[in-house]
Enzyme design. Structure first.
Site, PDB file in Angstrom:
ATOM      1  N   ARG A   8       0.843  -1.185   0.000  1.00 51.12           N
ATOM      2  CA  ARG A   8       0.000   0.000   0.000  1.00 51.12           C
ATOM      3  C   ARG A   8       0.877   1.233   0.000  1.00 51.12           C
ATOM      4  O   ARG A   8       2.052   1.170   0.354  1.00 51.12           O
ATOM      5  CB  ARG A   8      -0.935   0.019   1.208  1.00 51.12           C
ATOM      6  CG  ARG A   8      -0.252   0.168   2.563  1.00 51.12           C
ATOM      7  CD  ARG A   8      -1.259   0.076   3.689  1.00 51.12           C
ATOM      8  NE  ARG A   8      -0.647   0.125   5.007  1.00 51.12           N
ATOM      9  CZ  ARG A   8      -0.505   1.227   5.738  1.00 51.12           C
ATOM     10  NH1 ARG A   8      -0.922   2.398   5.249  1.00 51.12           N
ATOM     11  NH2 ARG A   8       0.030   1.202   6.937  1.00 51.12           N
ATOM     12  N   HIS A 189       5.714   6.334  -2.509  1.00 47.24           N
ATOM     13  CA  HIS A 189       6.673   5.686  -3.412  1.00 47.24           C
ATOM     14  C   HIS A 189       7.833   5.051  -2.645  1.00 47.24           C
ATOM     15  O   HIS A 189       8.937   4.925  -3.173  1.00 47.24           O
ATOM     16  CB  HIS A 189       7.205   6.690  -4.451  1.00 47.24           C
ATOM     17  CG  HIS A 189       6.153   7.548  -5.071  1.00 47.24           C
ATOM     18  ND1 HIS A 189       5.047   7.006  -5.712  1.00 47.24           N
ATOM     19  CD2 HIS A 189       6.014   8.904  -5.137  1.00 47.24           C
ATOM     20  CE1 HIS A 189       4.272   8.004  -6.161  1.00 47.24           C
ATOM     21  NE2 HIS A 189       4.836   9.155  -5.808  1.00 47.24           N
ATOM     22  N   ARG A 190       7.581   4.684  -1.409  1.00 44.10           N
ATOM     23  CA  ARG A 190       8.579   4.056  -0.536  1.00 44.10           C
ATOM     24  C   ARG A 190       9.715   5.010  -0.168  1.00 44.10           C
ATOM     25  O   ARG A 190      10.783   4.575   0.265  1.00 44.10           O
ATOM     26  CB  ARG A 190       9.158   2.777  -1.173  1.00 44.10           C
ATOM     27  CG  ARG A 190       8.130   1.657  -1.356  1.00 44.10           C
ATOM     28  CD  ARG A 190       7.561   1.224  -0.013  1.00 44.10           C
ATOM     29  NE  ARG A 190       6.661   0.108  -0.103  1.00 44.10           N
ATOM     30  CZ  ARG A 190       5.330   0.212  -0.221  1.00 44.10           C
ATOM     31  NH1 ARG A 190       4.777   1.418  -0.303  1.00 44.10           N
ATOM     32  NH2 ARG A 190       4.575  -0.847  -0.263  1.00 44.10           N
ATOM     33  N   LEU A 191       9.482   6.297  -0.322  1.00 51.83           N
ATOM     34  CA  LEU A 191      10.482   7.288   0.096  1.00 51.83           C
ATOM     35  C   LEU A 191      10.190   7.696   1.537  1.00 51.83           C
ATOM     36  O   LEU A 191       9.789   8.823   1.833  1.00 51.83           O
ATOM     37  CB  LEU A 191      10.454   8.498  -0.843  1.00 51.83           C
ATOM     38  CG  LEU A 191      10.733   8.180  -2.320  1.00 51.83           C
ATOM     39  CD1 LEU A 191      10.654   9.446  -3.159  1.00 51.83           C
ATOM     40  CD2 LEU A 191      12.107   7.521  -2.470  1.00 51.83           C
TER      41      LEU A 191
END
Length: 212
Positions: A8, A189-191
């Site tokens: 997610r 965005h997984r940042l």
């Protein structure tokens, strides 16, 4: 079962260097209050990791019962596996998994036994059934059946029906004096945002950003 596509996005916001206080305890308190206010399930639940004499890590979940600049407090049976580990190796890791608000806090430090006065004060504040349960359970020892545990609890409940429950000699707690505290905030965005506070030789806190 294919788990590779289960993911997610984290969209609740970021964490910036300018938002950080000098003391990690201030940020921890702020985040804990927000976890409670947003009704995160079991906001004081934390995973604690200890290591046995062979270097094998073990994890389990306990409840945080107090915190201050001196450290983070939890209680347990002193004959439990975690207590035996800490007797030989006081190093410990704590983890708060507040996934509901897309946050995590990870703490490393040393566990120090609480004083008898601190243990007595907390034990006598617990519900009577919880006090009796502390007597009934020889934590981490093998049980033949659940009925044996329930039977012991009922026996002790009758024994202490008309009086106060004394503090067991085998029951106590620990204060974890933190060496490091890491704050993780989910990002798109997984940042993700990660900041690590570390206590230096002058007993002051330094902080640095980590890559997600």
């Amino acid at each position: 079962m294919d788990l590779s596509d289960i993911r997610r996005e984290y969209t609740r916001g970021g964490l910036r260097r300018n938002d950080l206080p000098d003391s990690p305890l201030q940020l921890f308190e702020h985040w804990l209050k927000q976890a409670i206010e947003t009704k995160v399930p079991d906001p004081t639940a934390m995973t604690i990791a200890t290591v046995d004499e062979n270097g094998q890590p073990f994890q389990r979940i306990v409840l945080l019962k107090d915190y201050s600049d001196d450290g983070f407090v939890f209680y347990t049976n002193l004959g439990s596996r975690k207590a035996l580990h800490l007797k030989n190796n006081s190093q410990i890791s704590l983890h708060f998994p507040w996934h509901f608000i897309e946050r995590q806090v990870h703490i490393t430090g040393d566990a120090e036994p609480l004083t008898k006065k601190e243990v007595f004060k907390y034990f006598t504040s617990r519900p009577k059934e919880s006090q009796i349960a502390a007597w009934a359970s020889k934590q981490s020892e093998r049980l033949t059946a659940r009925s044996a545990l329930e039977g012991k609890f009922m026996e002790l409940k009758q024994q202490f029906a008309k009086g106060e429950v004394p503090v067991p000699t085998f029951w106590g707690g620990y204060r974890v004096k933190p060496k490091s505290i890491e704050f993780w905030q989910g990002g798109e965005h997984r940042l993700h945002d990660r900041f690590l506070y570390q206590r230096n030789d002058d007993d002051q806190w330094g902080v640095e950003r980590l890559a997600p």
